[in-house]
Design a protein around this motif. Sequence first.
Motif, PDB file in Angstrom:
ATOM      1  N   TYR A  49       0.797  -1.155  -0.004  1.00 48.33           N
ATOM      2  CA  TYR A  49      -0.021   0.070   0.032  1.00 48.33           C
ATOM      3  C   TYR A  49       0.926   1.174  -0.054  1.00 48.33           C
ATOM      4  O   TYR A  49       0.622   2.301  -0.631  1.00 48.33           O
ATOM      5  CB  TYR A  49      -0.819   0.000   1.323  1.00 48.33           C
ATOM      6  N   ASN A  50       1.894   1.316   0.701  1.00 51.36           N
ATOM      7  CA  ASN A  50       2.928   2.386   1.060  1.00 51.36           C
ATOM      8  C   ASN A  50       3.672   2.599  -0.397  1.00 51.36           C
ATOM      9  O   ASN A  50       3.646   3.771  -0.889  1.00 51.36           O
ATOM     10  CB  ASN A  50       3.647   2.282   2.056  1.00 51.36           C
ATOM     11  N   LYS A  60       3.410   5.891  -2.438  1.00 55.19           N
ATOM     12  CA  LYS A  60       4.545   6.817  -2.649  1.00 55.19           C
ATOM     13  C   LYS A  60       5.147   6.787  -4.021  1.00 55.19           C
ATOM     14  O   LYS A  60       5.520   7.848  -4.562  1.00 55.19           O
ATOM     15  CB  LYS A  60       5.811   6.308  -1.679  1.00 55.19           C
ATOM     16  N   LEU A 118       1.193  13.861   6.917  1.00 52.21           N
ATOM     17  CA  LEU A 118       1.323  12.368   6.676  1.00 52.21           C
ATOM     18  C   LEU A 118       2.433  11.895   7.405  1.00 52.21           C
ATOM     19  O   LEU A 118       2.631  10.684   7.932  1.00 52.21           O
ATOM     20  CB  LEU A 118       1.681  12.075   5.074  1.00 52.21           C
ATOM     21  N   SER A 138       5.276  10.852  10.294  1.00 54.00           N
ATOM     22  CA  SER A 138       5.024  10.317  11.739  1.00 54.00           C
ATOM     23  C   SER A 138       5.997  10.845  12.617  1.00 54.00           C
ATOM     24  O   SER A 138       5.990  10.488  13.936  1.00 54.00           O
ATOM     25  CB  SER A 138       4.943   8.745  11.730  1.00 54.00           C
ATOM     26  N   ILE A 190      12.220  14.506   6.009  1.00 53.40           N
ATOM     27  CA  ILE A 190      11.353  13.763   5.499  1.00 53.40           C
ATOM     28  C   ILE A 190      10.883  14.335   4.268  1.00 53.40           C
ATOM     29  O   ILE A 190      10.610  13.772   2.971  1.00 53.40           O
ATOM     30  CB  ILE A 190      10.246  13.253   6.302  1.00 53.40           C
ATOM     31  N   PHE A 247      10.978  13.256   0.158  1.00 53.76           N
ATOM     32  CA  PHE A 247       9.868  13.017  -0.721  1.00 53.76           C
ATOM     33  C   PHE A 247      10.016  14.080  -1.802  1.00 53.76           C
ATOM     34  O   PHE A 247       9.279  13.667  -2.907  1.00 53.76           O
ATOM     35  CB  PHE A 247       8.542  12.878   0.246  1.00 53.76           C
ATOM     36  N   ASP A 269      11.966   1.807   0.615  1.00 55.71           N
ATOM     37  CA  ASP A 269      10.795   1.654   1.457  1.00 55.71           C
ATOM     38  C   ASP A 269      10.293  -0.019   1.408  1.00 55.71           C
ATOM     39  O   ASP A 269      10.198  -0.524   2.187  1.00 55.71           O
ATOM     40  CB  ASP A 269       9.590   2.331   0.684  1.00 55.71           C
ATOM     41  N   VAL A 296      12.303   7.833   4.444  1.00 59.88           N
ATOM     42  CA  VAL A 296      11.256   7.126   3.617  1.00 59.88           C
ATOM     43  C   VAL A 296      10.185   6.587   4.377  1.00 59.88           C
ATOM     44  O   VAL A 296       9.114   6.753   4.214  1.00 59.88           O
ATOM     45  CB  VAL A 296      11.796   6.318   2.405  1.00 59.88           C
ATOM     46  N   ARG A 297      10.550   5.850   5.311  1.00 59.25           N
ATOM     47  CA  ARG A 297       9.399   5.083   5.860  1.00 59.25           C
ATOM     48  C   ARG A 297       8.860   6.017   7.348  1.00 59.25           C
ATOM     49  O   ARG A 297       8.248   5.602   7.977  1.00 59.25           O
ATOM     50  CB  ARG A 297      10.187   3.993   6.691  1.00 59.25           C
ATOM     51  N   GLY A 298       9.453   6.992   7.240  1.00 56.44           N
ATOM     52  CA  GLY A 298       8.967   8.205   8.383  1.00 56.44           C
ATOM     53  C   GLY A 298       7.365   8.404   7.961  1.00 56.44           C
ATOM     54  O   GLY A 298       6.582   9.021   8.688  1.00 56.44           O
ATOM     55  N   ILE A 299       7.084   8.142   6.688  1.00 57.23           N
ATOM     56  CA  ILE A 299       5.533   8.266   6.233  1.00 57.23           C
ATOM     57  C   ILE A 299       4.998   6.820   6.158  1.00 57.23           C
ATOM     58  O   ILE A 299       5.699   6.158   5.159  1.00 57.23           O
ATOM     59  CB  ILE A 299       5.358   9.041   5.068  1.00 57.23           C
ATOM     60  N   GLU A 300       4.341   6.401   6.874  1.00 54.63           N
ATOM     61  CA  GLU A 300       3.784   5.047   6.925  1.00 54.63           C
ATOM     62  C   GLU A 300       2.205   5.201   6.685  1.00 54.63           C
ATOM     63  O   GLU A 300       1.503   5.598   7.624  1.00 54.63           O
ATOM     64  CB  GLU A 300       3.996   4.378   8.023  1.00 54.63           C
ATOM     65  N   LEU A 301       1.580   4.560   5.942  1.00 53.61           N
ATOM     66  CA  LEU A 301       0.119   4.547   5.596  1.00 53.61           C
ATOM     67  C   LEU A 301      -0.487   3.284   5.982  1.00 53.61           C
ATOM     68  O   LEU A 301       0.365   2.284   5.706  1.00 53.61           O
ATOM     69  CB  LEU A 301      -0.346   5.020   4.121  1.00 53.61           C
ATOM     70  N   GLU A 302      -1.560   3.266   6.490  1.00 54.48           N
ATOM     71  CA  GLU A 302      -2.279   2.001   6.735  1.00 54.48           C
ATOM     72  C   GLU A 302      -3.302   1.827   5.749  1.00 54.48           C
ATOM     73  O   GLU A 302      -3.987   2.812   5.324  1.00 54.48           O
ATOM     74  CB  GLU A 302      -2.700   1.814   8.280  1.00 54.48           C
ATOM     75  N   VAL A 303      -3.538   0.557   5.674  1.00 56.24           N
ATOM     76  CA  VAL A 303      -4.678   0.162   4.422  1.00 56.24           C
ATOM     77  C   VAL A 303      -5.797   0.485   5.200  1.00 56.24           C
ATOM     78  O   VAL A 303      -6.313  -0.009   6.255  1.00 56.24           O
ATOM     79  CB  VAL A 303      -4.709  -1.342   4.056  1.00 56.24           C
TER      80      VAL A 303
END
Lengths: 196, 109
Positions: A54-55, A59, A122, A124, A134, A138, A157, B15-22
């Motif tokens: 999904y990510n 992305k 977005l 975290s 970040i 991106f 990723d 890059v993994r600093g933004i993690e989306l969940e389904v």
Amino acid sequence: MKTDSQCLERTAAWGFESVLKPAGAISKMESDREAAQARASFWTKLVPCKSRLYNYIHKSLNFSTDADDVYQETVLHAFQYIRSYREGKEFGAWLFGIAHNEIKKHYKKIPKSAAPADLERLSSADTSPARHLIGEVFRYAERLKPRHREVFFLFYDGGFTIAEISKITGLQEGNIKFILNQARAALKKVLGESHE
Amino acid sequence: MNDEQKLDERIARLVRGIELEVPPALEAKIREATAGIRPHAERFRLSKPFWLAMIPSAAAALLTVLALLPPSPQPPSSIAEIRTEFEIADKNIKIIFFQKPDFNLFKEN
């Protein structure tokens, strides 16, 4: 001498109707059972990969609003062709290969992706500098060509190796190394020398 | 660990600093959609019969064979007649000899 139809009639009269199911019905039952097994096995295999997938799609499409549709198409295609997946091979690479094709199809239909998403929202990360970095990463990825962006996110990723990325995207390993080296050189400047 | 690996790790972390969940709604929608789909039984399913796909290949093979065949030698054609002309320009005379296969030089009348 008894004919076959007489035999069948007598057997049916004795209550053996269930035994006399035509071959087509039996094969359909087996096929249904196999389909149910394939369905269960598919969801079991998908669970560990789905978030990563999904990510990757989001992305690679610059967080486009169409990314959900591409994810759905990917999962549905993977489900339809689950029997073409060979047991023992890495399911993730097989699945990401389908995702790669779906992303390619999307770019053929819509060459330019939608406006970039709000990365700050977005993110975290707790601290502001981390959020800024970040955002920088991106923004760099956003400027890349779609294929290069895919390679970038598959490596950083998805955590795939260069050989796996080559299988997923069909690009030569040398080209992938070149794309990653370009990314390293560009991001080294952006992130400064503080990476040590 | 060399510099490149350190940089790679740092980029990967960012890059993994933004993690989306389904989204659960999307997952439910996909599960619902798969309920109505049967996984394909065959590894690769052709939309057309196999023999139909073979026709262009067979035609191409036939053309290749025909193109590679040496041209057949033609049988020597028989000479119908030999015509020889002489022209004496200043006398305005033209002599023409015809040689035919049925002409017998030593034929006696």
